[in-house]
Design a protein around this motif. Structure first.
Motif, short mmCIF file in Angstrom:
data_model
loop_
_atom_site.label_atom_id
_atom_site.label_comp_id
_atom_site.label_asym_id
_atom_site.label_seq_id
_atom_site.Cartn_x
_atom_site.Cartn_y
_atom_site.Cartn_z
N TYR A 1 60.07 13.66 33.23
CA TYR A 1 59.02 15.35 32.69
C TYR A 1 57.84 15.64 31.81
CZ TYR A 1 60.30 20.20 32.33
OH TYR A 1 60.81 21.22 32.60
N TYR A 2 57.19 16.42 32.77
CA TYR A 2 55.92 16.26 32.14
C TYR A 2 54.87 15.70 32.42
CZ TYR A 2 53.65 18.94 27.96
OH TYR A 2 52.24 19.17 26.64
N PHE B 1 66.61 20.61 28.92
CA PHE B 1 65.48 21.04 29.31
C PHE B 1 65.16 22.58 29.60
CE2 PHE B 1 64.32 16.55 32.59
CZ PHE B 1 64.70 16.24 30.94
N ARG C 1 71.65 16.71 30.84
CA ARG C 1 70.05 17.18 29.87
C ARG C 1 70.10 19.02 30.50
NH1 ARG C 1 67.16 11.92 32.59
NH2 ARG C 1 68.56 12.87 34.71
N TYR D 1 66.10 11.25 25.39
CA TYR D 1 66.58 12.80 25.16
C TYR D 1 67.50 13.01 24.12
CZ TYR D 1 63.09 14.15 28.02
OH TYR D 1 61.76 14.58 28.26
#
Length: 379
Positions: A290-291, A167, A163, A252
Motif C-alpha cells: 500500500y502506497y 488504513f 488492517r 503496520y
C-alpha cells in the motif's frame, strides 16, 4: 534499473541504450528500444550489480548520503536480488522462459526476508524540499478529500482484515462506516458518497515524515508464493503466502494474536483453482505494498487483480483502467521520427489502452463480481 523499470512499465518502448550517455557521447535523437530488450538488460544489470556488491572494507561507503540504506552494501545486494525477482515475475506471461531463468537463479541468492530489511524512503518535513509526503501536503490544502477507495474497503471487509482501521478512518456519518469511494462515478454516486458519507485515509499516512516503502519483505514473500504456485520453484506457496501476510501485518503493528487468528481463517489459506489462489496472492500483495502506486498499477495490469468496480463515467478508456501512459507531446516535437516508430508498434496507437509488451495475460481485465450493480457494497 529500478527507475527505468518504472518508466518502461508506464510507457512501453523507451530510449534506453542511447540514453544517459556521457556528455561526449550524447545521442540527440535516441531510438526507442523494445521493452523486451530493456527488460533483458535490466535483469542482466541487476545480476551484475548484486555480484559486485559486498561489504569489503576497501569499498568507499556513501554513508548518510545514501538516502535508502546508508551505505550498507549487503542490504543493497538484497535489494538488487529482490528487484530482479520483481522484474522476472513481471514478464512471466510474455516470456515464460526468461522469467523462469531469472527467478530460479535469484531464489538461491540473498533476498529481503524480514521487515528489518525493508527498504523505504523517509520523507522530510520541509515545505521547500522535493521529497515531501504527497499525501501530507495535499491534506494541508484539501483535508476533506483524502479519501480511500472502494477497492480498498471492499477487499479489507471481505477478508475480515484487521488492517481496515489502520488504513482508513470511518465516515463522519455512523451509518456509512468504512465506505470507500468507487472509481468513475457519475451523478448516481453524488448522494451516497457525499463528503460525510465516505471513509478517509488513516492519519498515519498523512504525517509530514513518512516512510514510503520501496520494497518490503511482504512483497518478496508474495512473489515467491506466485513462483511456487506457477511451478517455477519447489517452494511451498502456502507457507510463503502466510509469511507474506505475517510480514505485511507486522509492518503496520497488527497484534500477533490477530495475525495468528487471520492466518487460520479462510483469508489466510490458499484455496480453489490455481487462478483463484493467484488472486488471493495478488490481493494480499496489493495490500502489503500500500502506497507503492507504480507497482500496484503494474501488477493490476499484469494479473487483473484486485478486481475494480467502476461507475458510469466511461471517459477516454471506456470505463477501464489505463494500460499505459501516452508519450509526452514534447517527445513528438523533439524526437518525432523515433517516437513514430514506437507508436507504430502499439496495437491502439499512442493511447491509454495500448498494452505494453509484458501485458499479455489473457481475459483481462477481470470484472468485479458486482460490476454494473449499484451500489457496489454488499452492506
Amino acid at each position: 534499473a529500478m527507475f527505468f523499470q518504472k518508466l518502461t512499465d508506464c510507457y512501453g518502448d523507451l530510449p534506453y541504450f542511447d540514453a544517459l550517455n556521457n556528455v561526449d557521447e550524447i545521442v540527440m535523437l535516441p531510438k526507442y528500444d523494445a521493452q523486451e530488450d530493456i527488460y533483458k538488460d535490466l535483469l542482466k544489470e541487476l545480476k551484475e550489480a548484486a555480484d559486485q556488491l559486498d561489504a569489503a572494507s576497501t569499498q568507499i561507503s556513501f554513508g548518510n548520503a545514501d538516502l535508502l540504506l546508508k551505505g550498507n552494501a549487503e542490504r543493497w545486494r538484497k535489494l538488487a536480488n529482490s528487484l530482479r525477482l520483481r522484474m522476472a515475475m513481471r514478464v512471466r506471461y510474455a516470456n515464460p522462459s526468461l522469467a523462469a531463468q531469472h527467478i530460479t537463479e535469484v531464489l538461491s541468492q540473498p533476498l529481503i526476508t524480514t521487515n528489518a530489511e525493508n527498504v523505504f524512503l523517509a520523507t522530510v518535513d520541509d515545505g521547500n524540499a522535493s521529497n515531501n509526503n504527497a499525501f501530507y501536503t495535499r491534506n494541508l490544502t484539501q483535508p476533506n478529500n483524502m479519501l480511500v477507495s472502494f477497492t480498498l474497503t471492499d477487499n479489507l471487509k471481505a477478508l475480515n482484515d484487521p488492517r481496515l482501521p489502520l488504513f482508513a478512518r470511518p465516515a463522519n456519518s455512523p451509518i456509512a462506516g468504512y465506505r470507500g469511494v468507487p472509481l468513475q462515478g457519475g451523478v448516481e454516486l453524488a448522494d451516497r458518497y457525499a463528503t460525510d458519507s465516505v471513509a478517509r485515509m488513516a492519519t498515519s499516512f498523512l504525517q509530514p515524515v513518512y516512510n514510503i516503502i520501496v520494497m518490503n519483505a511482504a512483497e518478496v514473500f508474495f512473489l515467491r508464493a506466485e513462483a511456487a504456485l506457477a511451478g517455477i520453484s519447489s517452494e511451498d506457496a502456502q507457507d510463503l503466502f502466510a509469511s507474506g501476510i505475517q510480514a505485511a501485518m507486522s509492518q503496520y503493528g497488527v497484534a500477533e494474536g490477530d495475525i495468528a487468528d487471520y492466518l487460520v481463517s479462510p483469508s489466510g489459506i490458499l484455496a480453489g483453482a490455481e487462478e483463484e489462489r493467484l488472486e488471493q496472492i495478488i490481493v494480499q500483495k496489493w495490500l502489503g505494498i500500500y502506497y507503492n502506486t507504480y507497482e500496484a498499477w503494474a501488477e493490476f495490469r499484469r494479473t487483473g487483480y484486485p478486481r475494480i468496480w467502476t461507475g458510469s463515467v466511461l471517459g477516454d478508456t471506456e470505463g477501464n483502467i489505463p494500460r499505459r501512459l501516452t508519450y509526452p507531446v514534447a517527445e513528438t516535437l523533439q524526437n518525432g521520427d523515433n517516437v513514430a516508430v514506437a507508436i507504430g508498434k502499439l496495437s491502439k496507437g499512442n493511447t491509454l489502452m495500448s498494452k505494453v509488451w509484458w501485458d499479455q495475460k489473457a481475459d483481462l481485465p477481470k470484472l468485479h463480481p458486482r460490476q454494473g450493480i449499484f451500489p457496489p457494497e454488499l452492506d
